[in-house]
Design an enzyme around this catalytic site. Sequence first.
Site, short mmCIF file in Angstrom:
data_model
loop_
_atom_site.label_atom_id
_atom_site.label_comp_id
_atom_site.label_asym_id
_atom_site.label_seq_id
_atom_site.Cartn_x
_atom_site.Cartn_y
_atom_site.Cartn_z
N ARG A 8 -13.97 3.94 -10.36
CA ARG A 8 -12.78 3.36 -11.02
C ARG A 8 -11.83 2.83 -9.97
NH1 ARG A 8 -7.75 4.79 -11.33
NH2 ARG A 8 -8.10 6.82 -10.40
N VAL A 9 -11.21 1.68 -10.29
CA VAL A 9 -10.09 1.18 -9.50
C VAL A 9 -8.94 0.92 -10.46
CG1 VAL A 9 -11.37 0.21 -7.55
CG2 VAL A 9 -11.00 -1.19 -9.58
N SER A 10 -7.71 1.08 -9.96
CA SER A 10 -6.52 1.01 -10.81
C SER A 10 -6.07 -0.40 -11.10
CB SER A 10 -5.35 1.74 -10.16
OG SER A 10 -5.74 3.02 -9.76
N THR A 11 -6.28 -1.31 -10.17
CA THR A 11 -5.76 -2.66 -10.36
C THR A 11 -6.89 -3.67 -10.33
OG1 THR A 11 -5.39 -3.10 -8.02
CG2 THR A 11 -3.59 -2.04 -9.23
N GLN A 14 -8.25 -4.69 -6.84
CA GLN A 14 -9.08 -3.78 -6.07
C GLN A 14 -10.56 -4.02 -6.35
OE1 GLN A 14 -7.19 -0.15 -7.46
NE2 GLN A 14 -6.27 0.16 -5.46
#
Length: 188
Positions: A8-11, A14
């Site tokens: 998972r990446v937040s933005t 990314q």
Amino acid sequence: MKLVGYARVSTVEQNLDLQVAALKAAECSEIFTDHGLSGADFQRPGLRKALRQLKVGDMLVVWRLDRLGRSLVDLITTVNGLSRRGCDFRSLTESIDTSSSSGRLVFHMMAAMAEFERAIISERTKAGMAAARARGSRIGRRPAMTDAQTCAAWRAVEIDLEPISEVAARYEVHPKTLARVLREARID
């Protein structure tokens, strides 16, 4: 035992490549991802799919503990839920593997430390913002329009009866933004 990976990446800016490469190197047979979603939100499609794939004896693998979640309570709930289903959890970066009792202990200690670190960062951020406010600094986004632009826009909309969409386009703001700015300014 099947290894199911989750990344998972937040933005949106990314990139998942590093995590996916690590999960492939760990021999995960399937890898599920969430792109641009916060770890605080446990309603993530990729995570739900990964959890649905797990059967008794399988293991959920993540690159780093914070990729699974941000909240200590949610992390522990998820890992304990895996345990109740007869599944294990592994975090590659922290070398946590709940298939052993020492791994379970390390998981709980690392999760507590991660939450403590986030709380300290949050406290420092709030203190820094309070100090900046005390110095008179403005916190947050720059205003969409200057006071002079707001006055001119108000005259155009209220006196000259120009459509708000045209005035908004002139100042390169959305019509809803202009309406909000005018409401907040309350020019009489």
